[in-house]
Each structure stands twice: as structure tokens, then as C-alpha cells.
Design a protein around this motif. Structure first.
Motif, PDB file in Angstrom:
ATOM      1  N   THR A 121       0.826  -1.216   0.000  1.00 44.12           N
ATOM      2  CA  THR A 121       0.000   0.000   0.000  1.00 44.12           C
ATOM      3  C   THR A 121       0.861   1.268   0.000  1.00 44.12           C
ATOM      4  N   GLY A 122       0.522   2.187  -0.911  1.00 40.46           N
ATOM      5  CA  GLY A 122       1.235   3.462  -1.000  1.00 40.46           C
ATOM      6  C   GLY A 122       2.363   3.486  -1.998  1.00 40.46           C
ATOM      7  N   ASP A 123       2.833   2.324  -2.441  1.00 41.78           N
ATOM      8  CA  ASP A 123       3.927   2.280  -3.411  1.00 41.78           C
ATOM      9  C   ASP A 123       3.412   2.617  -4.813  1.00 41.78           C
ATOM     10  N   VAL A 124       4.306   3.169  -5.626  1.00 39.87           N
ATOM     11  CA  VAL A 124       4.004   3.450  -7.037  1.00 39.87           C
ATOM     12  C   VAL A 124       4.959   2.626  -7.881  1.00 39.87           C
ATOM     13  N   ILE A 125       4.384   1.721  -8.662  1.00 41.63           N
ATOM     14  CA  ILE A 125       5.171   0.837  -9.512  1.00 41.63           C
ATOM     15  C   ILE A 125       5.001   1.262 -10.969  1.00 41.63           C
ATOM     16  N   GLY A 126       6.119   1.490 -11.634  1.00 40.90           N
ATOM     17  CA  GLY A 126       6.086   1.872 -13.042  1.00 40.90           C
ATOM     18  C   GLY A 126       6.565   0.739 -13.920  1.00 40.90           C
ATOM     19  N   CYS A 127       6.023   0.688 -15.146  1.00 41.50           N
ATOM     20  CA  CYS A 127       6.436  -0.323 -16.119  1.00 41.50           C
ATOM     21  C   CYS A 127       6.749   0.389 -17.435  1.00 41.50           C
ATOM     22  N   GLY A 128       7.961   0.201 -17.926  1.00 44.12           N
ATOM     23  CA  GLY A 128       8.375   0.848 -19.173  1.00 44.12           C
ATOM     24  C   GLY A 128       8.723  -0.178 -20.233  1.00 44.12           C
ATOM     25  N   VAL A 129       8.406   0.159 -21.485  1.00 39.38           N
ATOM     26  CA  VAL A 129       8.715  -0.724 -22.614  1.00 39.38           C
ATOM     27  C   VAL A 129       9.599   0.046 -23.587  1.00 39.38           C
ATOM     28  N   ASN A 130      10.815  -0.437 -23.755  1.00 36.30           N
ATOM     29  CA  ASN A 130      11.748   0.138 -24.718  1.00 36.30           C
ATOM     30  C   ASN A 130      11.503  -0.555 -26.055  1.00 36.30           C
ATOM     31  N   LEU A 131      10.836   0.143 -26.969  1.00 34.09           N
ATOM     32  CA  LEU A 131      10.454  -0.455 -28.248  1.00 34.09           C
ATOM     33  C   LEU A 131      11.579  -0.395 -29.272  1.00 34.09           C
ATOM     34  N   VAL A 132      12.693   0.231 -28.896  1.00 39.22           N
ATOM     35  CA  VAL A 132      13.881   0.202 -29.757  1.00 39.22           C
ATOM     36  C   VAL A 132      14.622  -1.116 -29.543  1.00 39.22           C
ATOM     37  N   ASP A 133      14.806  -1.483 -28.269  1.00 44.18           N
ATOM     38  CA  ASP A 133      15.528  -2.714 -27.921  1.00 44.18           C
ATOM     39  C   ASP A 133      14.609  -3.889 -27.612  1.00 44.18           C
ATOM     40  N   ASN A 134      13.292  -3.627 -27.567  1.00 41.26           N
ATOM     41  CA  ASN A 134      12.306  -4.657 -27.211  1.00 41.26           C
ATOM     42  C   ASN A 134      12.577  -5.244 -25.831  1.00 41.26           C
ATOM     43  N   THR A 135      12.772  -4.330 -24.868  1.00 39.95           N
ATOM     44  CA  THR A 135      12.978  -4.747 -23.482  1.00 39.95           C
ATOM     45  C   THR A 135      11.958  -4.044 -22.592  1.00 39.95           C
ATOM     46  N   ALA A 136      11.792  -4.551 -21.368  1.00 39.22           N
ATOM     47  CA  ALA A 136      10.899  -3.924 -20.396  1.00 39.22           C
ATOM     48  C   ALA A 136      11.631  -3.753 -19.073  1.00 39.22           C
ATOM     49  N   PHE A 137      11.287  -2.711 -18.337  1.00 43.89           N
ATOM     50  CA  PHE A 137      11.890  -2.441 -17.039  1.00 43.89           C
ATOM     51  C   PHE A 137      10.793  -1.967 -16.088  1.00 43.89           C
ATOM     52  N   TYR A 138      11.115  -1.967 -14.802  1.00 40.30           N
ATOM     53  CA  TYR A 138      10.168  -1.490 -13.790  1.00 40.30           C
ATOM     54  C   TYR A 138      10.837  -0.437 -12.906  1.00 40.30           C
ATOM     55  N   THR A 139       9.984   0.357 -12.267  1.00 41.05           N
ATOM     56  CA  THR A 139      10.463   1.320 -11.278  1.00 41.05           C
ATOM     57  C   THR A 139       9.609   1.163 -10.016  1.00 41.05           C
ATOM     58  N   LYS A 140      10.185   1.549  -8.885  1.00 41.85           N
ATOM     59  CA  LYS A 140       9.438   1.576  -7.627  1.00 41.85           C
ATOM     60  C   LYS A 140       9.681   2.922  -6.956  1.00 41.85           C
ATOM     61  N   ASN A 141       8.598   3.656  -6.781  1.00 44.87           N
ATOM     62  CA  ASN A 141       8.664   4.979  -6.138  1.00 44.87           C
ATOM     63  C   ASN A 141       9.741   5.867  -6.757  1.00 44.87           C
ATOM     64  N   GLY A 142       9.828   5.815  -8.101  1.00 45.89           N
ATOM     65  CA  GLY A 142      10.740   6.684  -8.833  1.00 45.89           C
ATOM     66  C   GLY A 142      12.128   6.132  -9.037  1.00 45.89           C
ATOM     67  N   HIS A 143      12.419   4.906  -8.559  1.00 43.17           N
ATOM     68  CA  HIS A 143      13.751   4.310  -8.693  1.00 43.17           C
ATOM     69  C   HIS A 143      13.735   3.190  -9.731  1.00 43.17           C
ATOM     70  N   HIS A 144      14.676   3.261 -10.662  1.00 37.42           N
ATOM     71  CA  HIS A 144      14.782   2.267 -11.730  1.00 37.42           C
ATOM     72  C   HIS A 144      15.271   0.942 -11.146  1.00 37.42           C
ATOM     73  N   LEU A 145      14.574  -0.151 -11.485  1.00 43.37           N
ATOM     74  CA  LEU A 145      14.919  -1.466 -10.927  1.00 43.37           C
ATOM     75  C   LEU A 145      15.704  -2.331 -11.896  1.00 43.37           C
ATOM     76  N   GLY A 146      15.953  -1.822 -13.121  1.00 41.90           N
ATOM     77  CA  GLY A 146      16.711  -2.603 -14.095  1.00 41.90           C
ATOM     78  C   GLY A 146      15.811  -3.324 -15.090  1.00 41.90           C
TER      79      GLY A 146
END
Length: 588
Positions: free
Chosen positions: A154-179
């Protein structure tokens, strides 16, 4: 302060909603400038159709809550967005805020292809990818997860990004990149959220509001990478300096095309080219185009006819376009035909709308506007059940400061040129063309306004834009010109058949007479000096073609081809096109 009425509140809420919607559109355009939403819409909300029945949606389909039993993994439920991620995004990103983790926090955030089972959490099935909150594992098309990141609650913000140049996906938690979490992603994936236990509630942000994670840095990094890849792409030069010579010639012809005579000659000399252009021809085009850009259409037409005999007679549609623009400039008070240096007999064209003729469905807008002009009337019109209803506007003729020269002054006066005391216009080459100053403005300058507030206010109001400069003789001339223009449109239609572009030009031009203040009206955009550039370019191309030169310079053609090529590659799913903005690369 008095409380707002219900009607006022409705208007304010509607205005606020429209403002917020515009902000969303602007943000998404800034994030994904190469996406054409008419062809490939962006994901903006969760789909009320593409979900399992244990999923409930609210708040414009942006909030997801679980309403199932939550006893086993068979009670898992997912929802996808209304649209898949367009390849033209280049880098797509969305965020999910955990409003409540519910009983167990068995939540999955990720991506899935169309048709993947929604009675599962994202990542468990083929073409499905997810990051789960209860254990922090990533799931790649398998029920077996891999350690990836921290758990979330509860309270966390999870982001999901898709790099369509490299066809990869990454996540973030509360503004921090998780790789990077996933590689070799297939195309056309949908943002997906899955819940499994009672009380789980999440909100999505698809770009409606600023993200917690600063996605801008990643976008800029990919933009620079793509730009350098294009710039550094090896180009074989089969002949020594061949490409350089071609580029120099393209730049030179561009400068000549647009009339930059001295610059073109200097560039040719500095690059070792032989400059063989006809100076007189360039100067002639410059003179004509300056007049067009200053709104002096009558003079521009006359000069074109003298310098290039037969050109306008051979191209009737071009002549019609120039005449339509001349009518607009007459309304604006810019064309020399109505730009008198005397303010005698100034009066409003709006006297009465009683003679206004209602048209049936068989009537047309040209006839309606011409009838208005013939009767010296103007009315704001509304189309109701195929007819045109009038809001009569009667203008009084008096000498008060609130009713200058018979034209009521509105609090908003629409577009005005920068200097209200001189009709000067800035042309594309930076030179000024001075127009005559009407005697009303001259009188203001002679009388002076210092030390007298009332005189100052009167002077300000006198300098506001008026139809045809507020001159009665000019108005009559404009109306007569409108009659001739309408007759010309009928003649063209009889000779060449219907022409939708010509019809719209005439409708738009005549519609200016339907408003007491055309500068502040739905059709007032025509009076913007920038609108002169379109007809200016069209006339310039016609002149060049008549002298056996290209209608468009090769440099502009090459840029148009590059833009079309990028659009085609984008529609074919090449993600790097999201950062291949041709204009930006050229400016680099």
C-alpha cells in the motif's frame, strides 16, 4: 461573495474538465510525438470488456479493485487496456499506485498480448509478463518466477516501461529504476494489471498526470542515440565529393527558391559553385511575395500580371485563391483597395439584419453570405434543422467613445498588429513594408494624449481593428468585390465543375461578415498574417513553374520523403522511429 449558481458551477466544471483534457493531450503528445492516434490510439484506460469478471473498474476506468473470492490462484483476475502500445512511442511508460494491498497483496503489474487468459496474473502464460508484489519476482510467460526486485505494498508506485527500440521492459518503484526485467518482447503488447485477493485496489496513470519516475532522461538518451545512429550512418561516396556537391546544390536552390538572392550568391561562392541565377527574376518574385506577406493582395495580383503575363489567366484556381485572400485582406483593412487615407463617412457595415433571408436545405452558404453583403447586413448565424437562424445585431451611429465610428467595440478585440499607429508588416526576409497610416491615427498623433486620461482611452479605442478600417467607402468597395468574387466562383464551377477547396475558401471568407468583430470569431483565424504564407507559397511555386523551375525546392522534397519514410517504418513496428523526428535531426 455570492455563491455560484448551478448553471455557473456547471460552466466552471465544464471549463475545468476541458482544460484538464487539453493538458492530458498535450502531455501525451510531448511524450509520444510520432504517434498518430487516428491510426494507432494510445492506451488511456482499462478496458471494461477485456477483463475477468472478478475485476471492478471505477474513476473513468483508471481504478481497479478485486471483487472475487480470493481463495486460490484460480481466483486470479486481470484487465488489459483498451489499446495496445504503438511502436511509434519509442519508449512507453505507465505507473500504478497501490491504493490498498488488500488481504495478501497478490498483485501483478506488466504486459500481455491480446487473447491471453485474463483469469490469471500477468506473467503466468505465454506472451504475458509481470512483476508481482507479494514476492518481488518477475514472471516471463511462466508460472515460475525469478528474483527481480523488492516487494511492494500500500502506497507504493510501480512503473512499467517498454523500450520499443531494444524490445525490453523495465520497472520502477517509487521513482527508482529497478533494471531490465524482460528482453525480446513481441510487438503489440497491452499494459496489464492482475489482482487475486479481496481488498486489493490500484490506480493507473497512463500519462494523465506527471509520473513519479523521471522518464524524460531515458527519452532524451534514446533520442540522442537514435540521432547519432542516423548522423553516423556510413554513406558510400562513389565519386569524390559527390554527396557534398549534391547537398551544396540543394541548399543553393532552396535559397534561390525562397528569394534569398544575396545569401544564395554568397553560399555559392563559399562552396565553389558557379552562380548562374537570374537576379532580375529573383528580385521580381521578392517584390510580389513581399506584397502578399503585407496583405496588399491587389497590388500583388497586378504586379504578377505585369511581370508574368498570362500566368494567372492560365491558372484560374490560383487566381481565385488570390482573390479570396484579397477579400479577407479587405475585411482586415490591409489591402490597398480599401486602405484609404481619409476617414470621412466612417460607419459600420452592420445597420440592420431585418432583410436577412432564411435559406432552405436547397440553399447554399455562398448565396446566404452574398445576400448579407448586398443588403449591407451582418448577423451571427446558427444552423437549425437545415435553416439558418439569425441573432439580429443592430449597431447605433453615434460619437461616444464606446461606439467609435459606428462600430461597437468589444472588450476583446481579436488579433491586432504589434504597432497600432502604423500599418507596417514584417516580411520573411526581415524587411519592413510600410503601409499608409489612416488619418484617424494621424489625428491621434497630432492631437496628443499626454496628461488626459479620457483622451488616452479614446485614442486606444480608436486604434482598435474595425471592418475595412471603419471606412464606409471601403466597406462598399469590399461588398462590390464580394459580388464579383461570387460571380467568378459560379463561372469557374460552370467551366471546370465543382471544386471543394474553392467552395470552402469562399465560405470561410464570406463568413467573416457574419460577425461584428471578425477578429474574435470562429473564422477569425483567416485574419492572422500567418495565413498569408500559404497563398504566398502557392503563388511562388506557380511563378517558378512558369519559368521551367521546380515548384518545390529539392531540399523540401527530400525532407518530405524522409518524413513519409519514417511514418511508414513506424507503422511497420520499428520502435526507433519514435525518436526519428526529422525536424529535430535537421536542427541538430
Amino acid at each position: 461573495m455570492m455563491a455560484a449558481t448551478s448553471d455557473e458551477r456547471t460552466v466552471m466544471e465544464s471549463t475545468r474538465a476541458n482544460s484538464e483534457q487539453n493538458q492530458v493531450v498535450d502531455r501525451l503528445k510531448m511524450l509520444y510525438p510520432m504517434v498518430n492516434e487516428e491510426e494507432t490510439p494510445l492506451p488511456r484506460s482499462w478496458s471494461p470488456k477485456d477483463k475477468y469478471n472478478y475485476i471492478g473498474l471505477s474513476q473513468n476506468n483508471l481504478r481497479v479493485h478485486y471483487k472475487g473470492f480470493g481463495k486460490t490462484h484460480k481466483d486470479a483476475a486481470s484487465v488489459r487496456t483498451t489499446h495496445s502500445i504503438p511502436a511509434a512511442c519509442g519508449l512507453y511508460y505507465f505507473e500504478v499506485k497501490i491504493v490498498s494491498k488488500g488481504r495478501d497483496g497478490y498483485m501483478g503489474i506488466g504486459l500481455s498480448a491480446h487473447g491471453v487468459n485474463v483469469n490469471r496474473l500477468p506473467g503466468w502464460d505465454k506472451h504475458s509478463y509481470g512483476y508481482h508484489g507479494d514476492d518481488g519476482h518477475s514472471f516471463c510467460s511462466s508460472g515460475t518466477g525469478q528474483p527481480y526486485g523488492p516487494t511492494f505494498t500500500t502506497g507504493d508506485v510501480i512503473g512499467c516501461g517498454v523500450n520499443l527500440v531494444d524490445n525490453t521492459a523495465f520497472y520502477t518503484k517509487n521513482g527508482h529504476h529497478l533494471g531490465i526485467a524482460f528482453t525480446d518482447l513481441p510487438p503489440n503488447l497491452y499494459p496489464t494489471v492482475g489482482l487475486q485477493t479481496p481488498g486489493e485496489v490500484v490506480d493507473a496513470n497512463f500519462g494523465q498526470t506527471p509520473f513519479v519516475f523521471d522518464i524524460g532522461d531515458m527519452i532524451n538518451e534514446l533520442r540522442v542515440r537514435t540521432r547519432l545512429q542516423i548522423i553516423n550512418y556510413p554513406t558510400p561516396d562513389h565519386g569524390q565529393g559527390q554527396w557534398q556537391a549534391v547537398l551544396h546544390k540543394m541548399v543553393s536552390t532552396y535559397l534561390v527558391h525562397h528569394g534569398y538572392c544575396d545569401t544564395a550568391e554568397a553560399f555559392a561562392n563559399s562552396t565553389g559553385q558557379v552562380f548562374e541565377e537570374d537576379f532580375n527574376s529573383i528580385k521580381n518574385r521578392q517584390r510580389i511575395l513581399k506584397l502578399v506577406l503585407a496583405g496588399r493582395m491587389g497590388e500583388a495580383i497586378d504586379l504578377t500580371s505585369r511581370l508574368y503575363p498570362g500566368l494567372l489567366e492560365r491558372d484560374a484556381n490560383l487566381m481565385f485563391a488570390l482573390k479570396c485572400r484579397q477579400f479577407v485582406e479587405m475585411v482586415n483593412g490591409s489591402d490597398s483597395e480599401v486602405n484609404f487615407s481619409s476617414n470621412d463617412n466612417q460607419a459600420s457595415v452592420i445597420q440592420s439584419t431585418k432583410a436577412y433571408t432564411k435559406l432552405t436545405n436547397n440553399g447554399n452558404i455562398e448565396e446566404m453570405n452574398l445576400n448579407n453583403s448586398l443588403n449591407g447586413t451582418v448577423a451571427e448565424t446558427h444552423f437549425i434543422n437545415g435553416q439558418i437562424e439569425n441573432n439580429d445585431v443592430d449597431m447605433e451611429d453615434n460619437n461616444t467613445t464606446s461606439n467609435i465610428n459606428g462600430v461597437k467595440n468589444s472588450s476583446t478585440n481579436g488579433y491586432q498588429y504589434g504597432n497600432t499607429n502604423a500599418n507596417g508588416y514584417k516580411c520573411q526576409n526581415g524587411e519592413d513594408i510600410d503601409m499608409e497610416i489612416d488619418s484617424a491615427n494621424q489625428n491621434q498623433q497630432q492631437n496628443g494624449t499626454s496628461g488626459n486620461m479620457e483622451n488616452s482611452m479614446t485614442s486606444t479605442k480608436c486604434s482598435k481593428k474595425q471592418l475595412c478600417g471603419g471606412n464606409k467607402q471601403a466597406i462598399e468597395k469590399m461588398l462590390e468585390f464580394g459580388r464579383q468574387l461570387y460571380s467568378q466562383s459560379i463561372h469557374l464551377r460552370q467551366l471546370y465543375g465543382k471544386n471543394a477547396a474553392n467552395k470552402k475558401m469562399l465560405q470561410d471568407a464570406f463568413s467573416l461578415l457574419a460577425y461584428s468583430n471578425p477578429w474574435n470569431s470562429p473564422v477569425g483565424w483567416q485574419l492572422d498574417p500567418q495565413e498569408r504564407e500559404t497563398v504566398c507559397a502557392r503563388l511562388n511555386s506557380a511563378i517558378l513553374e512558369s519559368t521551367n523551375l521546380p515548384r518545390r525546392p529539392p531540399l523540401e522534397v527530400a525532407i518530405s520523403h524522409a518524413q513519409d519514410l519514417v511514418r511508414l517504418m513506424s507503422s511497420a513496428g520499428l520502435g526507433a522511429c519514435g525518436f526519428a523526428v526529422v525536424d529535430n535531426i535537421i536542427q541538430y
